[in-house]
Design an enzyme around this catalytic site. Sequence first.
Site, mmCIF file in Angstrom:
data_model
loop_
_atom_site.group_PDB
_atom_site.id
_atom_site.type_symbol
_atom_site.label_atom_id
_atom_site.label_comp_id
_atom_site.label_asym_id
_atom_site.label_seq_id
_atom_site.Cartn_x
_atom_site.Cartn_y
_atom_site.Cartn_z
ATOM 1 N N GLU A 1 0.863 -1.169 0.000
ATOM 2 C CA GLU A 1 0.000 0.000 0.000
ATOM 3 C C GLU A 1 0.908 1.230 0.000
ATOM 4 O O GLU A 1 1.842 1.326 0.789
ATOM 5 C CB GLU A 1 -0.895 -0.034 1.243
ATOM 6 C CG GLU A 1 -1.608 1.242 1.550
ATOM 7 C CD GLU A 1 -2.396 1.769 0.376
ATOM 8 O OE1 GLU A 1 -2.538 2.990 0.297
ATOM 9 O OE2 GLU A 1 -2.846 0.984 -0.477
ATOM 10 N N CYS B 1 -5.111 6.160 5.877
ATOM 11 C CA CYS B 1 -4.964 4.938 5.086
ATOM 12 C C CYS B 1 -6.273 4.176 4.995
ATOM 13 O O CYS B 1 -7.042 4.133 5.943
ATOM 14 C CB CYS B 1 -3.902 4.047 5.710
ATOM 15 S SG CYS B 1 -3.634 2.535 4.787
ATOM 16 N N CYS C 1 -4.983 -0.066 6.513
ATOM 17 C CA CYS C 1 -5.017 -0.244 7.968
ATOM 18 C C CYS C 1 -6.094 0.693 8.489
ATOM 19 O O CYS C 1 -5.843 1.513 9.354
ATOM 20 C CB CYS C 1 -3.709 0.076 8.645
ATOM 21 S SG CYS C 1 -2.297 0.064 7.595
ATOM 22 N N HIS D 1 -5.774 4.265 12.894
ATOM 23 C CA HIS D 1 -5.500 5.665 13.209
ATOM 24 C C HIS D 1 -6.646 6.289 14.001
ATOM 25 O O HIS D 1 -6.443 7.231 14.762
ATOM 26 C CB HIS D 1 -5.216 6.454 11.935
ATOM 27 C CG HIS D 1 -3.936 6.037 11.277
ATOM 28 N ND1 HIS D 1 -2.713 6.336 11.818
ATOM 29 C CD2 HIS D 1 -3.690 5.289 10.177
ATOM 30 C CE1 HIS D 1 -1.762 5.811 11.053
ATOM 31 N NE2 HIS D 1 -2.337 5.164 10.054
ATOM 32 N N ARG E 1 0.996 -3.620 11.385
ATOM 33 C CA ARG E 1 2.386 -3.499 10.949
ATOM 34 C C ARG E 1 3.338 -3.051 12.038
ATOM 35 O O ARG E 1 4.528 -2.897 11.787
ATOM 36 C CB ARG E 1 2.461 -2.547 9.764
ATOM 37 C CG ARG E 1 1.811 -3.126 8.532
ATOM 38 C CD ARG E 1 1.528 -2.096 7.475
ATOM 39 N NE ARG E 1 0.902 -2.715 6.315
ATOM 40 C CZ ARG E 1 -0.400 -2.984 6.237
ATOM 41 N NH1 ARG E 1 -1.212 -2.686 7.248
ATOM 42 N NH2 ARG E 1 -0.907 -3.560 5.175
ATOM 43 N N SER F 1 5.360 2.070 9.687
ATOM 44 C CA SER F 1 6.252 2.081 8.530
ATOM 45 C C SER F 1 7.219 3.260 8.567
ATOM 46 O O SER F 1 8.148 3.316 7.765
ATOM 47 C CB SER F 1 5.458 2.039 7.221
ATOM 48 O OG SER F 1 4.769 0.802 7.134
ATOM 49 N N CYS G 1 3.523 -0.372 4.353
ATOM 50 C CA CYS G 1 2.271 0.358 4.159
ATOM 51 C C CYS G 1 2.602 1.824 4.131
ATOM 52 O O CYS G 1 2.502 2.520 5.118
ATOM 53 C CB CYS G 1 1.281 0.034 5.262
ATOM 54 S SG CYS G 1 -0.387 0.615 4.888
ATOM 55 N N CYS H 1 0.584 5.420 4.845
ATOM 56 C CA CYS H 1 0.469 5.977 6.173
ATOM 57 C C CYS H 1 1.779 6.612 6.602
ATOM 58 O O CYS H 1 1.812 7.637 7.272
ATOM 59 C CB CYS H 1 -0.017 4.832 7.030
ATOM 60 S SG CYS H 1 0.570 4.551 8.606
#
Lengths: 571, 174
Positions: free
Chosen positions: A13, A60, A63, A67, A482, A505, A549, A552
């Site tokens: 992503e 995102c 995921c 958030h 993640r 990430s 990802c 994000c």
Amino acid sequence: MARIVIDPVTRIEGHLRIEVEVEGNKVNDAWSSGTMFRGIEKILRGRDPREAWIWAQRICGVCTTVHALASVRAVEDALGIEVPENATLIRNIIAGTQNVQDHIIHFYHLHALDWVDVTLALKADPAKTSQIAQSISDWPKSSTTYFKAVQDRVKALVSSGQLSLFSSGDWGHPAYKLPPEVNLLAVAHYIEALEVQREFIRVQAVLGGKNPHPQTFLVGGMATSMDGNEPDAVINPERITLLNQLVKNAQTFVQQVYVPDVMAIAGFYKEWFEIGVGIGNYMSYGDFPTTNIHDPAGFMVPRGIILGRDLANVHPVDPGQIAEYVTHSWYTYEEGDQAGKPPAQGETSPKYTGPRPPYEFLNTDEKYSWVKSPRYSGMAMEVGPLARTLVAYASGKQQVKAAVDGALAQLKLPATALFSTMGRIAARALEAQILVGQLSEWVAKLDDNMAHGDLKVHNGDKWNPDSWPKSCQGFGLEEAPRGSLGHWVEIEDKKIVNYQAVVPSTWNAGPRDGKGQRGAYESALQGTPIADPNRPLEVLRTVHSFDPCLACAVHVVQADGTAYGRKALVL
Amino acid sequence: MSQSAPTQIRLLGLGNLMRTDDAVGMLTARMLTDSGRLPSTIEVIEGGTLGLDLLGQLDGTSHLLVLDAVDSGAAPGTQKSFQGDELARLPTSKSVHLLGLSDLVNAMLLMGAPPMEIILLGVQPESTDWGTALTPAVEAAQSGLIEAALEQIKRWTKEISSATTETVPVLAIP
């Protein structure tokens, strides 16, 4: 020395670029670059902190939910709000479901094709695949007829000349090692997993109103009504039955398909338990409170840090030790670009100094990424399922220890094998298995509370902004699929004055810091073998093992203005 | 899909609302909903850029009409329809969406329960740069797209009502 560029890295992503320097068929050095800017921090300034989660969640679409949760936790921390037990349970169920579903998608749809050659599956003998399937699992879809039917469907797709979902594989690459029959098994489960993930995520729709982006988060708790006698309540006995059913089906799939597949595939790629080792520092904020968010001792996934691959010691996490650096990132700090800034005082001032596209290579001696470099007490950290598993293992969590030791025994490997590309894949599968088992317990507890008349899902004591202090700040930590995710918020005169998100990430995909310490991807790529520099499949294996990802880690502006092709192209 | 399965026509609008003409499918689907001209049995899905996340919502679709921006190198605003294996063959690699329509179609085929018919009504974009308004050429194409969508739905509705006892061909990969 040859320099190889992979841009964009597909089956992730977001937008990620990897540059590696190859010497003697091995990666000598690597650079990870996020090629989009995320501006959400700026968007949140001046807004009501009670609505921050709605915006932050849009960082995102993959995921989703994570958030929102980090955001409400941050605002609750700033305002000193305790949430009721039911809200904690519902959040655990939503976040746990998201984790498990994400792990299934990652393994089958984003990562398996690095290990599974779809074209070889066409050469398999379905009867032999059936035998293998039945030898490793009780999963009922294992007949010769079934695998033959799957093979025919894939054959039809391949002969249509358009591989579509399977188009990004390096088919025929010498690094593929599975026998045709195991390839067919994995491809069949790839297709089944499409169905499983879509069904399981209904948990999110039941508790969150919709998926992606559940709508029932609320500062102070959840907006999910609970009532055993009310058919229109979000949570009632009928819904509990549905949740139990969805969880049970997912659990069966994880136990009978996902974990056996990972073990079978890992057995053919044992050398990958020595490749992709990485930094060797692992961090987990811990998550899934059984009491409340201020009591990490009660977290199902423990909090802790492991340094230098030393599993004998688990160090505590002090969020005050986190700082972000921009020495090699396209940002500037008021204090100068060598400074480290704690997220609570974080600054988002973009300053692109990279080359104008199209370009061949980034100048990696200077700034080269939209991702910042977070450090804990000055040290780079790896986060994610492997980090969580190692912290839990080293902390002596029985369930995790039993699962990990069992897997290692089956593969005849020592615990040090976990520090690797395949270790990340195995840890993710074992985590999914443990977490999906836990989900039904949370559902049962919720049901029990409802039966005893405890219907409270929200604490509205400080809903009214007049009850807030003039200025305050807080943070919300979470373990997203993640890895470690943190949101920091500063509130003044009822409005957000600063907001920072340090996402998983960012830790893993971030560039070097001012001291030249590599980020997690960069470090893990050192020494990766490369059979064919024109098709660096091995690099992708290690990068994908982190489940990148980037949407994000970075967001909003696409740096490259690539024109799309001239054939008919659906946009 | 078994022949006795209930029929369900769905209209799927795709596109990124922040990428100018890429949003044409989404915006036109909304206009169709607001127009009140759709039969109540037709379900409209604003698919955005959800890709494979749409599998759940498309479950049980017998006839799928997709509205989306399609770049075929034609003049901006040109409308073109795609069906059958043309759809599965559409390239997707540089799609603005996470996973393209052909990936979605192929996933449904691999899972063994695709809609009996899928038709894509595409409009050639002029720009897919950042922006929330369509370019004039594409905006002008919306009324034609609406009529074409209504026409197709009418055709399907007629087919379904007259074919209740007939065998319905299942969409197959060529």
